[in-house]
Design a protein around this motif. Structure first.
Motif, PDB file in Angstrom:
ATOM      1  N   LYS A  98     -41.066   7.104 -17.667  1.00 59.92           N
ATOM      2  CA  LYS A  98     -40.399   5.808 -17.330  1.00 59.92           C
ATOM      3  C   LYS A  98     -41.267   5.222 -16.107  1.00 59.92           C
ATOM      4  N   VAL A  99     -41.641   6.038 -15.218  1.00 60.42           N
ATOM      5  CA  VAL A  99     -42.582   5.516 -14.059  1.00 60.42           C
ATOM      6  C   VAL A  99     -43.868   5.043 -14.690  1.00 60.42           C
ATOM      7  N   GLY A 100     -44.519   5.637 -15.414  1.00 59.46           N
ATOM      8  CA  GLY A 100     -45.877   5.432 -16.084  1.00 59.46           C
ATOM      9  C   GLY A 100     -45.665   3.836 -16.854  1.00 59.46           C
ATOM     10  N   LEU A 101     -44.633   3.815 -17.573  1.00 55.19           N
ATOM     11  CA  LEU A 101     -44.507   2.831 -18.143  1.00 55.19           C
ATOM     12  C   LEU A 101     -44.195   1.428 -17.302  1.00 55.19           C
ATOM     13  N   TYR A 183     -26.517   3.524 -15.714  1.00 58.61           N
ATOM     14  CA  TYR A 183     -27.214   5.015 -16.722  1.00 58.61           C
ATOM     15  C   TYR A 183     -28.563   5.317 -16.330  1.00 58.61           C
ATOM     16  N   ASP A 184     -29.132   4.237 -16.238  1.00 59.35           N
ATOM     17  CA  ASP A 184     -30.701   4.533 -16.068  1.00 59.35           C
ATOM     18  C   ASP A 184     -31.084   5.066 -14.508  1.00 59.35           C
ATOM     19  N   ASN A 185     -30.145   4.683 -13.732  1.00 67.31           N
ATOM     20  CA  ASN A 185     -30.385   4.807 -12.406  1.00 67.31           C
ATOM     21  C   ASN A 185     -29.814   6.219 -12.141  1.00 67.31           C
ATOM     22  N   LEU A 186     -28.644   6.539 -13.130  1.00 63.92           N
ATOM     23  CA  LEU A 186     -28.081   7.725 -13.065  1.00 63.92           C
ATOM     24  C   LEU A 186     -28.991   8.989 -13.339  1.00 63.92           C
ATOM     25  N   GLU A 187     -29.663   8.588 -14.466  1.00 67.49           N
ATOM     26  CA  GLU A 187     -30.689   9.280 -15.032  1.00 67.49           C
ATOM     27  C   GLU A 187     -31.684   9.758 -14.125  1.00 67.49           C
ATOM     28  N   THR A 188     -32.094   8.804 -13.509  1.00 65.94           N
ATOM     29  CA  THR A 188     -33.223   8.959 -12.565  1.00 65.94           C
ATOM     30  C   THR A 188     -32.903   9.805 -11.262  1.00 65.94           C
ATOM     31  N   MET A 263     -41.469  10.540  -1.773  1.00 63.11           N
ATOM     32  CA  MET A 263     -41.851   9.098  -1.202  1.00 63.11           C
ATOM     33  C   MET A 263     -41.952   8.233  -2.365  1.00 63.11           C
ATOM     34  N   ASP A 264     -43.054   8.759  -3.238  1.00 69.09           N
ATOM     35  CA  ASP A 264     -43.173   7.821  -4.213  1.00 69.09           C
ATOM     36  C   ASP A 264     -41.974   7.591  -5.398  1.00 69.09           C
ATOM     37  N   MET A 265     -41.140   8.706  -5.453  1.00 71.59           N
ATOM     38  CA  MET A 265     -40.026   8.712  -6.398  1.00 71.59           C
ATOM     39  C   MET A 265     -38.864   7.722  -5.909  1.00 71.59           C
ATOM     40  N   PHE A 266     -38.899   7.928  -4.489  1.00 77.62           N
ATOM     41  CA  PHE A 266     -37.736   6.967  -3.661  1.00 77.62           C
ATOM     42  C   PHE A 266     -38.395   5.412  -4.025  1.00 77.62           C
TER      43      PHE A 266
END
Length: 328
Positions: A98-101, A183-188, A263-266
């Motif tokens: 998801k991050v890559g896309l 849901y997208d935010n929950l999954e992440t 840091m990148d994930m947040f």
């Protein structure tokens, strides 16, 4: 050949850094995997990461652009004990695709040089294929987190005066797009919570452990907020996956890699909030996302301070400093 523009350089730099980190992480995951389907997923993802890095490295060499330091074998201990169960790898891969896309979808419209356009499209197409393979494995093994079913609409909905309400009075139910982004935010956040918990478990540096504990608390706070909004409308929510982290306290990764990763994930959640707010129509959701954005900004700032203090933070190529040039 025409010179690379700033967007092309910046996005190539970001792709290189992300895949440099992913190469270390996926290489470690492959040391501890039993499920053959999951192993194939990891191998595919690792091969793509190495291929993307190699192409960018060749491009930078031709353009006389310094190759980022990124992450190396010094940032991963392949001999470290297992830290995650096989199922976690699939949840993690779903997050990174998801991050890559997201990165490619923003970058592609800004690419103009033909070779960079083709490479960016290749990155996007390859990541989409990987994502579909991840979905297939998730569905087959019952590891998928699906957005809930809502009633089939019987008529076209037209907004009324209570459409934007969310705190008191006649508050409408969540609409499909609001549910999708919750849901997208929950999954992440579910994947992020397990990962930051694992990082806090293995780091030996007090200040960094405190950062990770703070990150876990903020992530759980967000999870609780999303779940409450769903439960208020009698909608189900996914479970945590913390149990997929083992009890190992031996770190597979350097502190530099782990702090950069979180840091990148947040930071990526900021983009998620933007996407969520773009389709949101209730004031209570907007306030919730704004509060979480404030929390995340504080965490990213603290993580950046640690990166800078330790001389770990690489930055993208910059525009010319004209004031400095003129002063010399």
């Amino acid at each position: 050949m025409e010179k690379l523009n700033s967007a092309e350089i910046g996005k190539l730099w970001a792709i290189y850094m992300g895949n440099s980190m992913a190469t270390c992480i996926l290489s470690y995951f492959l040391q501890h995997v039993e499920d053959q389907d999951v192993k194939k997923l990891l191998e595919n993802a690792l091969n793509l990461s190495k291929e993307f890095q190699s192409t960018i490295k060749d491009t930078f060499i031709k353009e006389n652009i310094p190759i980022p330091n990124g992450f190396t074998k010094d940032d991963v201990n392949l001999a470290a004990p297992r830290l995650f169960e096989d199922e976690f790898y699939v949840h993690y891969l779903r997050y990174v695709t998801k991050v890559g896309l997201s990165l490619y979808s923003v970058g592609i419209p800004l690419m103009y040089r033909e070779d960079i356009r083709k490479f960016s499209l290749y990155c996007m197409e390859s990541t989409i294929k990987l994502g579909e393979h991840i979905k297939d494995i998730s569905i087959n093994k019952g590891w998928v987190i699906k957005s809930p079913i809502i009633p089939t609409p019987q008529k076209v909905n037209i907004a009324h005066k209570n459409y934007l309400k969310g705190f008191i009075g006649d508050v409408r139910p969540l609409h499909a797009l609001e549910i999708a982004h919750l849901y997208d935010n929950l999954e992440t956040n579910v994947a992020s919570k397990a990962l930051v918990m694992a990082f806090s478990q293995v780091t030996k540096t007090k200040k960094i452990r405190e950062l990770f504990i703070k990150g876990e608390e903020l992530t759980y706070k967000a999870i609780e907020g999303y779940i409450k909004k769903l439960h208020d409308d009698n909608l189900p929510s996914p479970e945590l996956i913390d149990h997929l982290v083992t009890t190992s306290t031996s770190s597979p990764f350097s502190d530099k890699l782990m702090v950069f990763h979180k840091m990148d994930m947040f930071s990526m959640r900021v983009r998620n909030f933007g996407n969520s707010l773009a389709v949101n129509g209730r004031r209570d959701l907007a306030l919730m996302y704004a509060n979480f954005l404030k929390d995340i900004s504080g965490f990213v700032h603290d993580a950046a301070d640690i990166m800078i203090e330790n001389g770990w933070m690489e930055t993208p190529p910059e525009a010319a400093d004209r004031e400095d040039l003129s002063s010399n």
